[in-house]
Motif scaffolding. Sequence first.
Motif, PDB file in Angstrom:
ATOM      1  N   VAL A 294      12.683  10.442  -3.591  1.00 54.62           N
ATOM      2  CA  VAL A 294      11.547   9.593  -3.952  1.00 54.62           C
ATOM      3  C   VAL A 294      11.966   8.131  -3.972  1.00 54.62           C
ATOM      4  O   VAL A 294      11.203   7.243  -3.540  1.00 54.62           O
ATOM      5  CB  VAL A 294      10.965  10.027  -5.316  1.00 54.62           C
ATOM      6  CG1 VAL A 294       9.894   9.048  -5.775  1.00 54.62           C
ATOM      7  CG2 VAL A 294      10.392  11.437  -5.230  1.00 54.62           C
ATOM      8  N   ARG A 295      13.189   7.829  -4.436  1.00 54.53           N
ATOM      9  CA  ARG A 295      13.674   6.452  -4.432  1.00 54.53           C
ATOM     10  C   ARG A 295      13.799   5.915  -3.011  1.00 54.53           C
ATOM     11  O   ARG A 295      13.497   4.741  -2.749  1.00 54.53           O
ATOM     12  CB  ARG A 295      15.037   6.374  -5.140  1.00 54.53           C
ATOM     13  CG  ARG A 295      14.956   6.552  -6.632  1.00 54.53           C
ATOM     14  CD  ARG A 295      16.335   6.446  -7.262  1.00 54.53           C
ATOM     15  NE  ARG A 295      16.856   5.082  -7.199  1.00 54.53           N
ATOM     16  CZ  ARG A 295      18.071   4.736  -7.608  1.00 54.53           C
ATOM     17  NH1 ARG A 295      18.899   5.678  -8.063  1.00 54.53           N
ATOM     18  NH2 ARG A 295      18.466   3.484  -7.542  1.00 54.53           N
TER      19      ARG A 295
ATOM     20  N   ALA B 266      11.663   2.762  -1.517  1.00 60.21           N
ATOM     21  CA  ALA B 266      12.281   1.592  -0.880  1.00 60.21           C
ATOM     22  C   ALA B 266      11.715   1.335   0.507  1.00 60.21           C
ATOM     23  O   ALA B 266      11.684   0.191   0.981  1.00 60.21           O
ATOM     24  CB  ALA B 266      13.791   1.776  -0.801  1.00 60.21           C
ATOM     25  N   ALA B 267      11.236   2.396   1.189  1.00 57.33           N
ATOM     26  CA  ALA B 267      10.706   2.253   2.546  1.00 57.33           C
ATOM     27  C   ALA B 267       9.195   2.056   2.575  1.00 57.33           C
ATOM     28  O   ALA B 267       8.606   2.006   3.667  1.00 57.33           O
ATOM     29  CB  ALA B 267      11.084   3.491   3.376  1.00 57.33           C
ATOM     30  N   ALA B 268       8.562   1.965   1.427  1.00 58.78           N
ATOM     31  CA  ALA B 268       7.108   1.792   1.380  1.00 58.78           C
ATOM     32  C   ALA B 268       6.707   0.483   2.069  1.00 58.78           C
ATOM     33  O   ALA B 268       7.340  -0.552   1.890  1.00 58.78           O
ATOM     34  CB  ALA B 268       6.631   1.812  -0.075  1.00 58.78           C
TER      35      ALA B 268
ATOM     36  N   GLY C  12       1.429  -2.084  -0.769  1.00 59.79           N
ATOM     37  CA  GLY C  12       1.357  -1.915  -2.202  1.00 59.79           C
ATOM     38  C   GLY C  12       0.793  -0.579  -2.623  1.00 59.79           C
ATOM     39  O   GLY C  12       1.221   0.000  -3.618  1.00 59.79           O
ATOM     40  N   VAL C  13      -0.210  -0.071  -1.878  1.00 58.18           N
ATOM     41  CA  VAL C  13      -0.825   1.205  -2.247  1.00 58.18           C
ATOM     42  C   VAL C  13       0.200   2.329  -2.139  1.00 58.18           C
ATOM     43  O   VAL C  13       0.343   3.177  -3.032  1.00 58.18           O
ATOM     44  CB  VAL C  13      -2.047   1.483  -1.353  1.00 58.18           C
ATOM     45  CG1 VAL C  13      -2.620   2.862  -1.687  1.00 58.18           C
ATOM     46  CG2 VAL C  13      -3.097   0.405  -1.540  1.00 58.18           C
ATOM     47  N   GLU C  14       0.955   2.342  -1.042  1.00 60.63           N
ATOM     48  CA  GLU C  14       1.962   3.377  -0.863  1.00 60.63           C
ATOM     49  C   GLU C  14       3.066   3.241  -1.914  1.00 60.63           C
ATOM     50  O   GLU C  14       3.570   4.237  -2.443  1.00 60.63           O
ATOM     51  CB  GLU C  14       2.577   3.271   0.529  1.00 60.63           C
ATOM     52  CG  GLU C  14       3.584   4.381   0.829  1.00 60.63           C
ATOM     53  CD  GLU C  14       4.169   4.264   2.233  1.00 60.63           C
ATOM     54  OE1 GLU C  14       5.010   5.109   2.583  1.00 60.63           O
ATOM     55  OE2 GLU C  14       3.773   3.317   2.962  1.00 60.63           O
ATOM     56  N   ALA C  15       3.429   1.985  -2.249  1.00 55.83           N
ATOM     57  CA  ALA C  15       4.462   1.772  -3.263  1.00 55.83           C
ATOM     58  C   ALA C  15       4.003   2.294  -4.625  1.00 55.83           C
ATOM     59  O   ALA C  15       4.803   2.875  -5.383  1.00 55.83           O
ATOM     60  CB  ALA C  15       4.814   0.294  -3.354  1.00 55.83           C
ATOM     61  N   ASP C  16       2.731   2.106  -4.949  1.00 51.10           N
ATOM     62  CA  ASP C  16       2.225   2.611  -6.224  1.00 51.10           C
ATOM     63  C   ASP C  16       2.293   4.132  -6.272  1.00 51.10           C
ATOM     64  O   ASP C  16       2.645   4.722  -7.307  1.00 51.10           O
ATOM     65  CB  ASP C  16       0.788   2.146  -6.442  1.00 51.10           C
ATOM     66  CG  ASP C  16       0.702   0.645  -6.684  1.00 51.10           C
ATOM     67  OD1 ASP C  16       1.740   0.055  -7.029  1.00 51.10           O
ATOM     68  OD2 ASP C  16      -0.392   0.068  -6.518  1.00 51.10           O
TER      69      ASP C  16
ATOM     70  N   PHE D 209       5.897   5.086  -6.674  1.00 48.32           N
ATOM     71  CA  PHE D 209       6.367   4.783  -8.019  1.00 48.32           C
ATOM     72  C   PHE D 209       5.904   5.857  -9.004  1.00 48.32           C
ATOM     73  O   PHE D 209       6.642   6.235  -9.921  1.00 48.32           O
ATOM     74  CB  PHE D 209       5.863   3.409  -8.456  1.00 48.32           C
ATOM     75  CG  PHE D 209       6.415   2.968  -9.777  1.00 48.32           C
ATOM     76  CD1 PHE D 209       7.696   2.470  -9.876  1.00 48.32           C
ATOM     77  CD2 PHE D 209       5.648   3.064 -10.932  1.00 48.32           C
ATOM     78  CE1 PHE D 209       8.218   2.065 -11.104  1.00 48.32           C
ATOM     79  CE2 PHE D 209       6.157   2.668 -12.156  1.00 48.32           C
ATOM     80  CZ  PHE D 209       7.448   2.165 -12.241  1.00 48.32           C
ATOM     81  N   GLY D 210       4.681   6.359  -8.824  1.00 45.79           N
ATOM     82  CA  GLY D 210       4.206   7.445  -9.676  1.00 45.79           C
ATOM     83  C   GLY D 210       5.045   8.705  -9.486  1.00 45.79           C
ATOM     84  O   GLY D 210       5.360   9.406 -10.463  1.00 45.79           O
ATOM     85  N   GLU D 211       5.406   8.992  -8.217  1.00 48.30           N
ATOM     86  CA  GLU D 211       6.263  10.146  -7.961  1.00 48.30           C
ATOM     87  C   GLU D 211       7.644   9.965  -8.591  1.00 48.30           C
ATOM     88  O   GLU D 211       8.238  10.916  -9.115  1.00 48.30           O
ATOM     89  CB  GLU D 211       6.399  10.358  -6.452  1.00 48.30           C
ATOM     90  CG  GLU D 211       5.104  10.760  -5.761  1.00 48.30           C
ATOM     91  CD  GLU D 211       5.298  10.922  -4.260  1.00 48.30           C
ATOM     92  OE1 GLU D 211       6.465  10.855  -3.812  1.00 48.30           O
ATOM     93  OE2 GLU D 211       4.304  11.116  -3.542  1.00 48.30           O
TER      94      GLU D 211
END
Length: 534
Positions: free
Chosen positions: A268-269, A273-275, A278-282, A285-287
Amino acid sequence: MSLIATLARLEAVRSGRAQALATVRHRHLSERPLVLVPLTTAGEAGAPLGALVGTDRDAPRLLVVPQPRDRDLRFAFLADLADVVLPYIDGCAEAVEAAERSETDPETGKRVKVEVDLCADAPQLIVPSRAGIDFVRLLGRSMRFRRTAEQDPETPFPAPTRVPLLGRWFTHFGERSRVPGSSLLLAVTDLLPRHWATGQSHVEDQHLGALLAWIDPPEGTTGADAALRAELARDGSGQLLCPPAGPATDPAFDNKLLAPAIERYDQVRIRLAAAEDGVEADDRFGELTEAEHSIRTLVEKCTRPTWDAVWRGLDLLRELEEGGHVADRWTRDRWSFTGHRDRVAAGEPPQPRRDDAVTAANKLAAREREQARLDAQEALDDPLVMAGRRLSGEAFAGEVTDVVMTYSEGKRPSPRPLLTVRTEDRPHLGERTKVYRSLAGKPQAAEFVGHEELARGGGLVVLRIVDKMGRGKEPEAGTVPEKGDRVCFTVFEHEQRGGAKLPEPEETPWTHGGPPGEADTVPQPDPVTEEDVL
């Protein structure tokens, strides 16, 4: 192992329940100890995985390192641990009381009494097992040399400011734990076997669950059966019902639960890092939060049984009355704590990785002296411990059958009463051997004069009392036993004498770092090496 301890272990096997080795508690227990249940990564003793820590048995603080190989996460764990431990230490360092201490006057060279501040209480750190003490010492060594950004702005991977301070305190706790009788850092698996004898080996006693099973087995079962269940019983998924008492983990836990959870966290990390937006990063981050939560749940599930077992062991120990000399040993712990507090406040450098020759010799002599003092004090505080010393010929007890007043020869005769004591014991006594008894908390010495065997068993021991009778021609009241009194004399001394004074570290000969005055004899801080880094 004494004969009493051997018999107690045999009785424990026969009865199926641990037997008492003491009638009083021989270690100080704080009203508010700090309990630490650490957990380490398998194969990496210096890599913490998590810990339960706190002073409230119902609300421990859970600290977790989701990825133990990540240096930043390890430093964050140590910083969080410092946030719990250091305020507890500071709380004990604030309240002080006036006390007197002997110091050498620099002008006259004589010992004088000076009034100083002594901390009214000291912190007490409780860990489950002896391995936990080793882990505290390892953490102290790895943290106290860490450089911070304030000390060196260019240092790689700077540690938070409070981490080196925690390392210095952990090192002090670890060093103090090597002093016999000290109570600053205690392991429950060392405390309980000191007061109860189980029907298993000393190595098996290091399993806290099995140890408690012998001391307080469930209703309707024996200690052996309960201990076997504590060591081997597993649930439907193959996990131990009673995990080890830290910091080691069970291989089944590592392979089936922990490793997949950490691997998921790593994946998941990587995705976070590869997101690309912003939507994909959120979402990632939840995962990541969910993956970290699953690791925290596993660590808490593994450490909580040990946490509860530690407090259960403390409850059993608190049921015993504290021994008479325990408070004196705790006072010495308070002096040690106060001295280290003052050194830290004065800005002195951290403890060196290796002691110089004089310091090492002084520590060894102090530990030997404290061990002899502890053995004597435990026997004086506890009739059951004294019984073991009597069986080994190091003490004897009996009834005074006759008292004859005699006096020493000289210009000023002093009282030297002769006591005849009938005893069933067989002490090891030679010509003019010194023996001692406790008189108002102080040792009174006597000389062995003679021994006579009785046909009906036992014998008569004749002793000459030589001190603690006052300065007058007649002994003071209560200083000489009377006919019919029960007395107990020991062959061992009650107070230990100090050894020869060693030279100061800067005055040692060239074979130990000298000669004095040369620049290379000045103590320097040890350089930071790979061994000092987690």
